[in-house]
Scaffold this motif. Structure first.
Motif, PDB file in Angstrom:
ATOM      1  N   GLY A 286       0.697  -1.273   0.192  1.00 47.71           N
ATOM      2  CA  GLY A 286      -0.006   0.535   0.035  1.00 47.71           C
ATOM      3  C   GLY A 286       0.962   1.585   0.081  1.00 47.71           C
ATOM      4  O   GLY A 286       0.299   2.235   0.642  1.00 47.71           O
ATOM      5  N   ALA A 287       1.722   0.632  -0.627  1.00 44.62           N
ATOM      6  CA  ALA A 287       3.041   2.221  -0.236  1.00 44.62           C
ATOM      7  C   ALA A 287       2.646   3.401  -1.516  1.00 44.62           C
ATOM      8  O   ALA A 287       3.392   4.225  -1.518  1.00 44.62           O
ATOM      9  CB  ALA A 287       4.638   1.586  -1.118  1.00 44.62           C
ATOM     10  N   GLY A 288       1.803   3.020  -2.517  1.00 46.44           N
ATOM     11  CA  GLY A 288       1.036   4.671  -3.812  1.00 46.44           C
ATOM     12  C   GLY A 288       0.567   5.305  -3.113  1.00 46.44           C
ATOM     13  O   GLY A 288       0.780   6.822  -3.442  1.00 46.44           O
ATOM     14  N   SER A 289       0.432   5.516  -1.889  1.00 41.29           N
ATOM     15  CA  SER A 289       0.127   6.563  -1.354  1.00 41.29           C
ATOM     16  C   SER A 289      -0.570   6.583   0.097  1.00 41.29           C
ATOM     17  O   SER A 289      -0.316   5.691   1.105  1.00 41.29           O
ATOM     18  CB  SER A 289      -2.017   7.347  -1.469  1.00 41.29           C
ATOM     19  N   GLY A 290      -0.661   7.931   0.614  1.00 41.10           N
ATOM     20  CA  GLY A 290      -0.876   8.111   2.540  1.00 41.10           C
ATOM     21  C   GLY A 290      -0.216   7.522   3.351  1.00 41.10           C
ATOM     22  O   GLY A 290       0.989   8.030   3.156  1.00 41.10           O
TER      23      GLY A 290
END
Length: 541
Positions: A286-290
């Motif tokens: 989930g490293a693409g955002s946030g």
């Protein structure tokens, strides 16, 4: 000292030879890639060069490997007097062997007394050694200096000395020799009587002789055997003021690691010989955002190599480009795909030091309005996604035996029972418990586990949450309202990233991020009834 450059040849089988050094006949075994970087392995007490069998079998595929039997051990002759066992004398013999057998500078590796002798060898003839890897054998002069510098810390000095309690017995005449005559003792130590009796002379010739610390200019790597009952961290730290280029790497193994963990020892030696940069590898789903993206940026700024995983290939690529890392597309709900990505990451970038199972989705709404499809979606990503990620990567960390850290992104919702988030809260409570169970299981392997529990954080999840029972128009309106509320809250993901980094550094098991997350956690301890009431009247969405 001048040496001719080596010519790289093919793989040569193991060959035994004997070298005459003054009045000693020294046994040597050579094997590996002729002309490649030469690695010399020196054993300790009460071993022979056979303790390196497994390590040599792995190193010989890339290096020219030379194993040496110390004087009085294995096939080597015994010095005529006790002085022949003095560290400086044996170091001189080792240097003579290197010159005659290899004929060029070598990478030296020593274990136990082989390491003690190695410290003296690299000081006396630094041009003969390109590097030195030390396992469980400190320099006697360094230790003596450490004790002198810490004489006002009796607890520390006693802590160091008590590790070497057995040495006092070795210095007593005749008694140890009688003990070595017992077959069951030799079987337990996996040693021959000759090596046990002759090896006593190393202690009797060197302990208490006023060793003097000397500066080491050769690059040194200490392999810290975490479960070693004989050598402590204090023994290793004694070298710090005396070595110009010193690194230390933990290995969760006992004293006889060359025998019990040959894969790991060979890898550490090979990496050091080949000058591979010891850079921390961090994997984040989930490293693409946030929070995932912010954590990737934080670790990259701290010098780590980041591997960004995300179901959105383009988003993962953007994060990787920003931090100078690597990107892979991954749907964490797919167990086989997660396992394959883990295999590729380990093969291409090495076993990660930190793995953060961060990918997640939001589902809000009352239980009676939450469909089975909603439940499957949130459980597949928030729970099974974490399980798949940890199952894929954790075994690699355990096998490497150098510790590491796992991070699970849970949530304050995992311990705040609210009518608004039954599905989401259930998954976050599950991964919070999973992290704590794993922390207990993996502690013996030196692997820490942290559950990070944010409260209201301004990330994209607020604008992408699925609101159960809402039609398309209401869905859009509620997402917009939630995103605006999170934005006004003003707590950005970079603050969570800082807490993640700190949790890894301090090995903190549970980290409540944001004031409301900390408040609810404390309130749960003081009055669970109050928290349940709060969950009925507060709608965090």
């Amino acid at each position: 000292m001048g040496f001719a450059p080596p010519t790289l040849g093919g793989m040569a089988p193991a060959r035994e030879r004997f070298v005459e050094c003054s009045d000693l006949r020294i046994r040597v075994v050579e094997e590996g890639v002729s002309g490649a970087a030469a690695v010399v392995l020196v054993h300790g007490f009460p071993d022979t060069l056979r303790i390196w069998d497994g390590v040599a079998a792995r190193l010989r595929e890339r290096f020219w490997v030379v194993r040496v039997d110390l004087p009085g051990a294995g096939g080597s002759g015994r010095p005529r007097g006790r002085d022949g066992f003095r560290v400086e004398r044996v170091a001189g013999v080792l240097g003579e062997v290197v010159r005659r057998v290899v004929g060029r500078p070598v990478h030296l590796v020593g274990h136990d007394w082989g390491s003690v002798i190695g410290w003296r060898a690299v000081v006396d003839e630094p041009s003969l050694y390109l590097s030195f890897t030390s396992l469980s054998g400190p320099d006697l002069g360094h230790v003596r200096d450490w004790i002198g510098r810490h004489r006002w810390d009796p607890v520390g000095v006693v802590g160091l000395v008590r590790k070497s309690w057995y040495i006092a017995g070795f210095l007593v005449p005749w008694v140890p020799e009688a003990v070595w005559g017992l077959p069951f003792v030799r079987r337990r130590l996996r040693a021959g009587r000759r090596e046990l009796v002759n090896g006593l002379e190393l202690y009797r010739a060197n302990i208490g002789r006023g060793a003097v610390p000397r500066r080491v200019e050769v690059a040194v790597r200490q392999v810290e055997l975490v479960n070693d009952p004989y050598v402590s961290r204090r023994h290793l730290e004694a070298a710090e003021p005396w070595v110009s280029d010193l690194t230390r790497t933990p290995l969760h193994a006992g004293h006889w690691a060359p025998r019990t963990h040959p894969d790991q020892v060979a890898r550490l030696i090979g990496d050091f010989v080949e000058g591979r940069e010891a850079r921390r590898v961090v994997v984040i789903t989930g490293a693409g955002s946030g929070i995932g993206r912010a954590t990737a940026v934080k670790f990259a700024r701290e010098g780590a190599l980041v591997v960004a995983l995300d179901v959105d290939r383009a988003a993962a690529r953007r994060t990787a480009d920003e931090v100078g890392g690597h990107a892979y597309e991954l749907d964490v709900t797919d167990s086989a795909a997660t396992g394959e990505v883990a295999r590729l990451v380990v093969e291409r970038h090495g076993v990660p030091d930190v793995v953060m199972a961060n990918a997640g989705v939001g589902v809000a709404g009352p239980f009676l309005q939450t469909s089975e499809e909603d439940w499957r979606t949130v459980v597949d990503v928030n729970l099974w996604g974490v399980v798949h990620t940890l199952r894929a990567f954790a075994p690699h960390l355990v096998e490497r035996a150098q510790g590491g850290h796992l991070v699970v992104t849970a949530s304050a919702a995992g311990y705040f029972p609210t009518a608004a988030l039954p599905a989401y809260s259930t998954t976050k409570a599950a991964v919070l418990m999973l992290a704590q169970c794993l922390a207990a299981e993996l502690k013996p392997h030196g692997i820490g586990v942290s559950a990070v529990c944010p409260g209201v954080v301004n990330t994209d999840i607020a604008g992408s949450t699925r609101f159960a029972g809402a039609d398309a128009v209401e869905q859009a309106a509620r997402r917009k309202k939630a995103a605006r509320a999170y934005r006004l809250r003003g707590f950005g993901p970079e603050k969570v990233a800082g807490q993640v980094f700190r949790a890894v550094e301090r090995n903190t098991p549970v980290v409540a991020v944001t004031p409301e997350a900390r408040f609810v956690r404390v309130a749960n301890r003081l009055s669970p009834r109050f928290v349940r009431w709060l969950g009925r009247v507060v709608n965090p969405t």
